[in-house]
Design an enzyme around this catalytic site. Sequence first.
Site, PDB file in Angstrom:
ATOM      1  N   GLU A  42       0.794  -1.245   0.000  1.00  0.00           N
ATOM      2  CA  GLU A  42       0.000   0.000   0.000  1.00  0.00           C
ATOM      3  C   GLU A  42       0.821   1.288   0.000  1.00  0.00           C
ATOM      4  O   GLU A  42       0.523   2.210   0.768  1.00  0.00           O
ATOM      5  CB  GLU A  42      -0.944  -0.004   1.216  1.00  0.00           C
ATOM      6  CG  GLU A  42      -1.804  -1.241   1.299  1.00  0.00           C
ATOM      7  CD  GLU A  42      -2.718  -1.287   2.529  1.00  0.00           C
ATOM      8  OE1 GLU A  42      -2.566  -0.464   3.434  1.00  0.00           O
ATOM      9  OE2 GLU A  42      -3.608  -2.159   2.558  1.00  0.00           O
TER      10      GLU A  42
ATOM     11  N   GLU B  69      -5.778 -11.134  -0.687  1.00  0.00           N
ATOM     12  CA  GLU B  69      -6.589 -10.913   0.534  1.00  0.00           C
ATOM     13  C   GLU B  69      -8.065 -10.908   0.176  1.00  0.00           C
ATOM     14  O   GLU B  69      -8.799  -9.982   0.514  1.00  0.00           O
ATOM     15  CB  GLU B  69      -6.200  -9.570   1.184  1.00  0.00           C
ATOM     16  CG  GLU B  69      -4.725  -9.411   1.475  1.00  0.00           C
ATOM     17  CD  GLU B  69      -4.367  -8.100   2.169  1.00  0.00           C
ATOM     18  OE1 GLU B  69      -5.262  -7.449   2.735  1.00  0.00           O
ATOM     19  OE2 GLU B  69      -3.190  -7.733   2.133  1.00  0.00           O
TER      20      GLU B  69
HETATM   21  C1  GLA Z   1      -4.743  -4.567   4.562  1.00  0.00           C
HETATM   22  C2  GLA Z   1      -3.485  -5.311   4.974  1.00  0.00           C
HETATM   23  C3  GLA Z   1      -3.812  -6.579   5.684  1.00  0.00           C
HETATM   24  C4  GLA Z   1      -4.901  -6.394   6.706  1.00  0.00           C
HETATM   25  C5  GLA Z   1      -6.095  -5.747   6.078  1.00  0.00           C
HETATM   26  C6  GLA Z   1      -7.176  -5.537   7.097  1.00  0.00           C
HETATM   27  O1  GLA Z   1      -5.366  -5.124   3.490  1.00  0.00           O
HETATM   28  O2  GLA Z   1      -2.672  -5.616   3.877  1.00  0.00           O
HETATM   29  O3  GLA Z   1      -2.657  -7.050   6.316  1.00  0.00           O
HETATM   30  O4  GLA Z   1      -4.422  -5.614   7.764  1.00  0.00           O
HETATM   31  O5  GLA Z   1      -5.692  -4.502   5.580  1.00  0.00           O
HETATM   32  O6  GLA Z   1      -7.150  -6.438   8.123  1.00  0.00           O
END
Ligand code: GLA
Length: 328
Positions: A131, A238
């Site tokens: 990010e 994710e």
């Molecule tokens: C982001 C991070 C993850 C996690 C999510 C929310 O996507 O990359 O590690 O913390 O937020 O839990």
Amino acid sequence: MQKSLKQAYDSYFPIGAAVHTGSIVSHSNLLKEHFSSLTAENEMKFQLIHPEKDRYNFSMGDAMVDYATANNMRMRGHTLVWHNQNPEWLFKDVSGNPVSRDELLERMKEHIHTVVGRYKGKIYCWDVCNEVIEDKTDGLLRKSTWFEILGEEFIEKAFEYAHEADPDCILFYNDYYATRPDKLEKITKLLKKLQAKGIPLHGMGMQGHWNIYSPSTDEIRAAIEAYASLGLQVQITEMDVSVYAQDDRRLDITVPEPEWLEKQAVYYREVFKLFREYKAVITGVTFWGISDDTSWLSRLDKTTRKNWPLVFDWERKPKQSLYEILNF
Ligand code: GLA
């Protein structure tokens, strides 16, 4: 007999789950049956794995790596350099002032070498930077403390250090909203810059925190194509599909409307169809959690709002969403 998820996707890509030290015990049956890859939800983030300058805490990470190895699962590493979940000491010198540029680079190097080195040969890929793209203004990079102190070079350095620590490890850039045209353009710009400098970057991680309304499969397709056209492998790192639209802030919901779950099942079906189509470039799809009871989306607001974003429910039973991605 019904196939398991990992069997169904055996010739496509590993199917992963984000776990913690509790869920590898409480949800072990589900994990062993359906998943072929694990990611530590929090335990390998800077704050937890390196809480003090001269102290690492590897016990939780080790437990997961051992569990993955014992059960023949792959392990992804998450994450080395991020603007969140960092320990207090990281950006300060002994007097509590902002740390110097040289010192911060040294700390980053030591951290990456130690963590990646410890799991060398056991963790096959790492989300090196998470990010770093700015998504609120026109700027390219987020004004994180990493950026403020080191400038844009921190990204290159992170990848270089990770590569030095384990030359065989597959190194990812990871981000959310990776399908949004404006953000996709910025991410692509960054990745091309890194490639032009010969930085060891091998994959793009699209986080995949989606919802039953958005993004569309066309948007996801366009993003996969864009990242793959850079010669990178792509992973969905994710994935979850919230039943709430992005701007839906209702807090008092404890039971899902049946049509949300129907819509979710269709969404999962279409998106996984797309993933299978791109099996040549997609090298992993990881869910952010195991079953609905383990999802961060139900913990967020510390209220009674529940969510049902995964393919197993709160009782860990298969949902329609699971059947839609299993039976193709
Ligand atoms: C982001 C991070 C993850 C996690 C999510 C929310 O996507 O990359 O590690 O913390 O937020 O839990």
